[in-house]
Scaffold this motif. Sequence first.
Motif, PDB file in Angstrom:
ATOM      1  N   PHE A 292     -32.809 -55.014  13.266  1.00  0.00           N
ATOM      2  CA  PHE A 292     -33.755 -54.934  12.162  1.00  0.00           C
ATOM      3  C   PHE A 292     -33.710 -56.189  11.304  1.00  0.00           C
ATOM      4  O   PHE A 292     -32.652 -56.804  11.140  1.00  0.00           O
ATOM      5  CB  PHE A 292     -33.458 -53.704  11.297  1.00  0.00           C
ATOM      6  N   GLN A 293     -34.872 -56.548  10.756  1.00  0.00           N
ATOM      7  CA  GLN A 293     -34.979 -57.750   9.932  1.00  0.00           C
ATOM      8  C   GLN A 293     -34.802 -57.456   8.445  1.00  0.00           C
ATOM      9  O   GLN A 293     -34.763 -58.383   7.633  1.00  0.00           O
ATOM     10  CB  GLN A 293     -36.343 -58.407  10.154  1.00  0.00           C
ATOM     11  N   GLY A 294     -34.702 -56.199   8.095  1.00  0.00           N
ATOM     12  CA  GLY A 294     -34.535 -55.824   6.698  1.00  0.00           C
ATOM     13  C   GLY A 294     -34.352 -54.327   6.597  1.00  0.00           C
ATOM     14  O   GLY A 294     -34.405 -53.606   7.584  1.00  0.00           O
ATOM     15  N   ASN A 295     -34.121 -53.860   5.380  1.00  0.00           N
ATOM     16  CA  ASN A 295     -33.911 -52.432   5.142  1.00  0.00           C
ATOM     17  C   ASN A 295     -35.081 -51.839   4.394  1.00  0.00           C
ATOM     18  O   ASN A 295     -35.811 -52.542   3.687  1.00  0.00           O
ATOM     19  CB  ASN A 295     -32.628 -52.193   4.357  1.00  0.00           C
ATOM     20  N   GLY A 296     -35.257 -50.529   4.552  1.00  0.00           N
ATOM     21  CA  GLY A 296     -36.278 -49.825   3.809  1.00  0.00           C
ATOM     22  C   GLY A 296     -35.845 -49.549   2.381  1.00  0.00           C
ATOM     23  O   GLY A 296     -34.751 -49.942   1.946  1.00  0.00           O
ATOM     24  N   CYS A 297     -36.700 -48.837   1.640  1.00  0.00           N
ATOM     25  CA  CYS A 297     -36.386 -48.532   0.235  1.00  0.00           C
ATOM     26  C   CYS A 297     -35.818 -47.126   0.094  1.00  0.00           C
ATOM     27  O   CYS A 297     -35.594 -46.665  -1.020  1.00  0.00           O
ATOM     28  CB  CYS A 297     -37.643 -48.665  -0.618  1.00  0.00           C
ATOM     29  N   LEU A 298     -35.569 -46.451   1.218  1.00  0.00           N
ATOM     30  CA  LEU A 298     -35.154 -45.053   1.212  1.00  0.00           C
ATOM     31  C   LEU A 298     -33.722 -44.913   1.707  1.00  0.00           C
ATOM     32  O   LEU A 298     -33.362 -45.494   2.734  1.00  0.00           O
ATOM     33  CB  LEU A 298     -36.079 -44.245   2.123  1.00  0.00           C
ATOM     34  N   PHE A 299     -32.915 -44.142   0.981  1.00  0.00           N
ATOM     35  CA  PHE A 299     -31.557 -43.837   1.424  1.00  0.00           C
ATOM     36  C   PHE A 299     -31.152 -42.480   0.871  1.00  0.00           C
ATOM     37  O   PHE A 299     -31.838 -41.902   0.025  1.00  0.00           O
ATOM     38  CB  PHE A 299     -30.572 -44.918   0.984  1.00  0.00           C
ATOM     39  N   SER A 300     -30.029 -41.975   1.359  1.00  0.00           N
ATOM     40  CA  SER A 300     -29.531 -40.672   0.908  1.00  0.00           C
ATOM     41  C   SER A 300     -28.092 -40.798   0.431  1.00  0.00           C
ATOM     42  O   SER A 300     -27.418 -41.790   0.715  1.00  0.00           O
ATOM     43  CB  SER A 300     -29.614 -39.645   2.047  1.00  0.00           C
ATOM     44  N   MET A 301     -27.641 -39.773  -0.274  1.00  0.00           N
ATOM     45  CA  MET A 301     -26.234 -39.756  -0.691  1.00  0.00           C
ATOM     46  C   MET A 301     -25.730 -38.325  -0.748  1.00  0.00           C
ATOM     47  O   MET A 301     -26.505 -37.368  -0.913  1.00  0.00           O
ATOM     48  CB  MET A 301     -26.034 -40.452  -2.034  1.00  0.00           C
ATOM     49  N   ILE A 302     -24.438 -38.202  -0.595  1.00  0.00           N
ATOM     50  CA  ILE A 302     -23.739 -36.924  -0.704  1.00  0.00           C
ATOM     51  C   ILE A 302     -22.769 -37.042  -1.871  1.00  0.00           C
ATOM     52  O   ILE A 302     -21.965 -37.987  -1.928  1.00  0.00           O
ATOM     53  CB  ILE A 302     -22.976 -36.601   0.596  1.00  0.00           C
ATOM     54  N   LEU A 303     -22.856 -36.111  -2.806  1.00  0.00           N
ATOM     55  CA  LEU A 303     -21.968 -36.133  -3.965  1.00  0.00           C
ATOM     56  C   LEU A 303     -20.673 -35.380  -3.669  1.00  0.00           C
ATOM     57  O   LEU A 303     -20.576 -34.628  -2.692  1.00  0.00           O
ATOM     58  CB  LEU A 303     -22.667 -35.515  -5.173  1.00  0.00           C
ATOM     59  N   GLN A 304     -19.687 -35.589  -4.519  1.00  0.00           N
ATOM     60  CA  GLN A 304     -18.447 -34.824  -4.417  1.00  0.00           C
ATOM     61  C   GLN A 304     -18.767 -33.336  -4.563  1.00  0.00           C
ATOM     62  O   GLN A 304     -19.693 -32.971  -5.284  1.00  0.00           O
ATOM     63  CB  GLN A 304     -17.449 -35.263  -5.499  1.00  0.00           C
ATOM     64  N   PRO A 305     -18.052 -32.473  -3.864  1.00  0.00           N
ATOM     65  CA  PRO A 305     -18.435 -31.051  -3.822  1.00  0.00           C
ATOM     66  C   PRO A 305     -18.547 -30.400  -5.205  1.00  0.00           C
ATOM     67  O   PRO A 305     -17.741 -30.662  -6.103  1.00  0.00           O
ATOM     68  CB  PRO A 305     -17.292 -30.416  -3.012  1.00  0.00           C
ATOM     69  N   ALA A 306     -19.572 -29.573  -5.336  1.00  0.00           N
ATOM     70  CA  ALA A 306     -19.789 -28.789  -6.555  1.00  0.00           C
ATOM     71  C   ALA A 306     -20.810 -27.706  -6.228  1.00  0.00           C
ATOM     72  O   ALA A 306     -21.447 -27.740  -5.168  1.00  0.00           O
ATOM     73  CB  ALA A 306     -20.282 -29.672  -7.699  1.00  0.00           C
ATOM     74  N   ASP A 307     -20.982 -26.759  -7.125  1.00  0.00           N
ATOM     75  CA  ASP A 307     -21.973 -25.719  -6.856  1.00  0.00           C
ATOM     76  C   ASP A 307     -23.370 -26.228  -7.227  1.00  0.00           C
ATOM     77  O   ASP A 307     -23.537 -27.307  -7.811  1.00  0.00           O
ATOM     78  CB  ASP A 307     -21.638 -24.422  -7.589  1.00  0.00           C
ATOM     79  N   GLU A 308     -24.376 -25.420  -6.915  1.00  0.00           N
ATOM     80  CA  GLU A 308     -25.753 -25.865  -7.087  1.00  0.00           C
ATOM     81  C   GLU A 308     -26.128 -26.053  -8.557  1.00  0.00           C
ATOM     82  O   GLU A 308     -27.017 -26.841  -8.878  1.00  0.00           O
ATOM     83  CB  GLU A 308     -26.710 -24.884  -6.420  1.00  0.00           C
ATOM     84  N   SER A 309     -25.438 -25.366  -9.445  1.00  0.00           N
ATOM     85  CA  SER A 309     -25.749 -25.544 -10.865  1.00  0.00           C
ATOM     86  C   SER A 309     -25.414 -26.958 -11.320  1.00  0.00           C
ATOM     87  O   SER A 309     -26.119 -27.542 -12.152  1.00  0.00           O
ATOM     88  CB  SER A 309     -24.983 -24.519 -11.712  1.00  0.00           C
ATOM     89  N   ALA A 310     -24.344 -27.539 -10.776  1.00  0.00           N
ATOM     90  CA  ALA A 310     -23.999 -28.919 -11.110  1.00  0.00           C
ATOM     91  C   ALA A 310     -25.037 -29.888 -10.545  1.00  0.00           C
ATOM     92  O   ALA A 310     -25.402 -30.876 -11.186  1.00  0.00           O
ATOM     93  CB  ALA A 310     -22.612 -29.263 -10.572  1.00  0.00           C
ATOM     94  N   LEU A 311     -25.526 -29.586  -9.339  1.00  0.00           N
ATOM     95  CA  LEU A 311     -26.590 -30.412  -8.773  1.00  0.00           C
ATOM     96  C   LEU A 311     -27.854 -30.314  -9.619  1.00  0.00           C
ATOM     97  O   LEU A 311     -28.560 -31.311  -9.829  1.00  0.00           O
ATOM     98  CB  LEU A 311     -26.872 -29.983  -7.335  1.00  0.00           C
TER      99      LEU A 311
END
Length: 383
Positions: A292-311
Motif C-alpha cells: 500500500f502507498q498510504g493509509n486510510g482515515c479509518l481505524f478501530s480500538m479496543i479499550l481496557q475491559p469495562a462494562d457497557e455503562s463505562a463505554l
Amino acid sequence: MSFIDHAKNPYASLSPAVWRGSTVVFDSFEDFVARKSRQPDGYSYGITGTPTARGLEQRIAQLENGKHCIVTPSGQSALMTTVMGFIRTGDHILVSDSCYGGLKAFAQYWLEKLGVDVEFYPPTIDSGIEQLIKSNTKMICLEAPGTVTMEMQDIDAITAVAKRHGVLTMMDNTWASPLYFRPLDHGVDFSIEAATKFFGGHSDVLMGSISMNNADHYSLLRETQSILGQQASPEDCFLVLRGLETLNVRLKEQCGNALQIAQWLDQQPMVKQVLFPALPSDPGHAIWRKHFQGNGCLFSMILQPADESALGAFFNALKHFPIGASWGGTHSLIAYYPASQQLARAFSPTSEPIIRISIGLEDPATLIEDLQNALQTYERARR
C-alpha cells in the motif's frame, strides 16, 4: 480530465453537465430495433446511465488504472451487482469473514437460500485459501483491511491462487482508495469502491463503483445493472464528480491526521489495542507496508475491559465526534460494535467490544483533546 471543448460546445464550463432523463429516443425504426447493440457504453434507456454517469465512470476507471467502470446507487449495491452478475445456483463462493456486513448478510441470508454454497474464510489465510477451492468455486470476495477489525489480506497471494484455478476475485478497496492501492494492478478482477466515502467526501451522497479490465465482464455487468435496476441518479453522479476534484488533498490531510491520532491512542493506558495496519504494532503492518502507498482515515480500538455503562460514558463525553456508522467524509465519526458482534463471527481476532473511528478534516489537536477527555471519563467510570 477537462470538461472544456470549445470546438464542440459553445458553452464551456469547468463543471460537468447534469443529464437527466429516463427515456432515450431514436432517429429511426431500425435504430430502435437495434438499440441493445449500443451497450455496454452507449445509451438505450436511462437505467444504464446518462452522459453524466459515463463521465464519472471514466474518471473512476482512470483512478483505478482500469479499462471499464460501472457506477451503482451505493457501495453495497456495487458488491451485490458484481456477485449477482456471476454467481448462480450450485456455485461456491468464498467470502472474507472480516468483509462489509451487508455483503456477508446478503451471502448468508439470500445467496444460501438460492442454492449457492457460501463459505466464510479467515481473512488472514492468504495463500492457504487454496485448500478451500472446490471444483465449483466461482468467486473470492476480499476486503483489506477488514471493515471493523482491520485484518490485512495478502492480495497477491490470493489472486495467484485464484488465477491458477480460474476463480474470479472481487475486492472492496474503499479503505485505501485507488490513490493508495490499485487492486486491478494486483490481479483482482473487480475493484469495488463505496464512493459514498472518499469519492463523495462530504457525507451527502450514496454511490458505488465497479472497475475492471475484462471487456466481457464489463458487458455482462452492464446488463446485470440494467436487469437489477442498479443505476445512480445524475445528480448523485455530479456530486461524486465534484468530490473527486478534492480527493487527493482530502485524503492526504485526513489520512495523515488519522495516523497521528492512532499513534497517540496507541500510547494511552486506557487503550488496550489500536487496530490499524499503518502502525508497526499491527499484525498486518508488513503486508500493508509492502503493497500500500498510504493509509486510510479509518481505524478501530479496543479499550481496557469495562462494562457497557463505562463505554456509554466514553461516548457521551465526546463533543467533536458525532456517533455514526459511516466514514470517509470531512467530519470525523465514531461508532460502537459490541462484543456480541465479534463472538458471532467465525474467525474474529477478538471477543471484545470495538470502537471504530473515522478522522475528518478537523484540527487533530482538537480531536485528541476530545478523545483524551473521553478516555479520562471512561477510566473514572470503570473504577
